[in-house]
Design an enzyme around this catalytic site. Structure first.
Site, PDB file in Angstrom:
ATOM      1  N   LYS A   1       0.204   3.695  -2.778  1.00 45.57           N
ATOM      2  CA  LYS A   1      -0.889   4.671  -2.719  1.00 45.57           C
ATOM      3  C   LYS A   1      -0.353   6.097  -2.690  1.00 45.57           C
ATOM      4  CE  LYS A   1      -4.591   1.913  -0.554  1.00 45.57           C
ATOM      5  NZ  LYS A   1      -4.058   0.607  -0.180  1.00 45.57           N
TER       6      LYS A   1
ATOM      7  N   SER B   1       0.796  -1.237   0.000  1.00 43.21           N
ATOM      8  CA  SER B   1       0.000   0.000   0.000  1.00 43.21           C
ATOM      9  C   SER B   1       0.821   1.276   0.000  1.00 43.21           C
ATOM     10  CB  SER B   1      -0.948   0.012   1.201  1.00 43.21           C
ATOM     11  OG  SER B   1      -2.051  -0.837   0.973  1.00 43.21           O
TER      12      SER B   1
ATOM     13  N   SER C   1      -5.676   3.708   4.462  1.00 49.20           N
ATOM     14  CA  SER C   1      -5.243   2.762   3.429  1.00 49.20           C
ATOM     15  C   SER C   1      -6.403   1.977   2.839  1.00 49.20           C
ATOM     16  CB  SER C   1      -4.189   1.792   3.997  1.00 49.20           C
ATOM     17  OG  SER C   1      -3.416   1.242   2.973  1.00 49.20           O
TER      18      SER C   1
END
Length: 429
Positions: A139, A136, A191
């Site tokens: 991101k 993640s 997230s």
């Protein structure tokens, strides 16, 4: 049993109860600070001296990177020669300035890097261009694309496809109404893969968002990076490096709202209406979402960052902190939670970087001149925290330690006082 014996028993029970409470009461974060000797097997930092990930990440442990039927298997990205950032960053083991002290122990991250956020000077690293999966932390790249392309005041409606997103979800529901700013909060702070899906839908769907992310990475000379999903879920060809993740984070930090959101601790998030097809369903009220980066709560001067985890990527992390007018960023790839949690490993590496002389360097981030950012663009700083309304962190080890000490001392004093009182009363009888 005599009255005297009863008083003695009560005193001992009360004192013991308080002492036990003092010892056992405390957050999980405190438990995580146990010394490495508590691990069940001896720990050793992964050795990368032979450049095992020079061209591609470690072999996957599941089927997440198997291409869809009819789709080709991506070939490894080309390895730039000379290495981006300088010759020393082509090394695969620990890379530190000559004469610098040894790096901290107990770092389980296979690759990491510590960099001056403002100057771009790389202070120390391990396998900086080795290729690993970002999870993640990618991101950060999606956020940069979205913040530069979407109207943050626009309201979008949540879909069932958003709600069905694999992995971590913030709680978007069908029919819910969300501004793009709220989606960014859910993406960066919590997230949320459902938020990533809702954002990607406005960037041309998953394929369109991935294309834009890869184009931006290439323009930033993040040449170890290839995105396979907007959220960071593992997919065919997914790759980044400690060096590239630093580049991507530094670029995101030129956007003031990104710098603000990674330091935000808590925000209210909208709910969504009941399912009209389900007679037993009810309206889903709004709720509070919290930042999942523990470094933000536990490290003095923390500016925020981004966490990540998948079975193949393991623990990944990128974050920044400031001290004495200096701002550093640290990245971790393929880490584990032992012997220290990722944020604790990051804290040790930040301490190491802040202790180095300001002229220490083993390489440098690229100077960028792209269509979306100017080479002279300043790095954004998060706004000052509102101390009157600042959300309290979930765990502050220092505060809990003080409370436990007071409870322990109080329990002992109470036990002694009751014993002394019982003895005096017994003598009067």
């Amino acid at each position: 049993m005599s009255i005297r014996d009863l008083r003695l028993l009560v005193a001992l029970c009360l004192g013991s109860a308080l002492a036990i409470t003092a010892v056992t009461w405390g957050p999980a974060a405190t438990i995580s600070q146990a010394t490495p000797s508590t691990t069940t097997t001896p720990f050793s930092t992964p050795n990368t001296d032979s450049c095992p990930q020079k061209t591609k990440p470690p072999n996957p442990i599941d089927l997440s990177e198997v291409p869809e039927p009819g789709q080709p298997t991506p070939t490894p990205l080309a390895v730039p020669i000379p290495p981006v950032g300088g010759a020393r960053l082509g090394e695969c083991g620990v890379v530190i300035p000559r004469g610098a002290p040894p790096v901290p122990q107990d770092i389980s991250a296979t690759a990491w890097q510590v960099t001056d956020l403002d100057t771009g000077e790389v202070l120390a690293a391990k396998d900086p261009h080795g290729r690993y999966r970002p999870a993640s932390t990618i991101k950060v790249l999606l956020a940069t694309v979205a913040l530069r392309n979407l109207d943050l005041n626009k309201t979008v409606t949540g879909t069932q496809e958003d709600a069905n997103a694999d992995g971590t979800r913030v709680g978007i529901g069908p029919g819910g109404r969300y501004t793009n700013r709220q989606l960014m909060q859910a993406l960066i702070m919590a997230s949320g893969n459902d938020a990533a899906h809702a954002i990607a839908a406005q960037l041309g769907g998953d394929a369109g968002a991935v294309q834009k992310m890869n184009e931006l990475a290439k323009s930033l000379y993040a040449l170890d990076t290839r995105t396979a999903s907007p959220s960071g879920l593992d997919g065919p060809g997914m790759s980044t490096s400690a060096y590239d993740l630093t580049v991507l984070f530094r670029e995101a930090m030129t956007i003031p709202l990104f710098a603000e959101l990674i330091q935000t601790e808590e925000v209210d998030f909208p709910g969504f209406p009941k399912d009209p097809k389900d007679p037993d369903d009810k309206d889903h009220p709004g709720f509070l979402i919290a930042n999942d980066n523990h470094l933000l709560y536990n490290y003095e001067g923390a500016l925020g960052g981004k966490t990540g985890f998948t079975d193949d990527a393991r623990q990944t992390f990128v974050a920044a902190a400031q001290r004495d007018g200096r701002r550093l960023v640290v990245t971790l790839l393929k880490a584990d939670v032992r012997p220290l949690r990722p944020w604790e490993q990051a804290a040790r590496l930040l301490d190491y970087g802040f202790a180095l002389p300001t002229d220490s360097t083993v390489g440098k981030l690229p100077e960028i001149k792209s269509g979306s950012t100017k080479a002279t663009a300043g790095l954004a700083s998060p706004p000052p925290k509102d101390t009157d309304h600042e959300a309290q962190p979930a765990a502050e080890p220092g505060n809990h330690a003080d409370t436990r000490t007071l409870l322990l001392i109080g329990g002992l004093i109470l036990a002694l006082a009751l014993l002394f009182g019982a003895r005096r009363m017994s003598r009067r009888r």
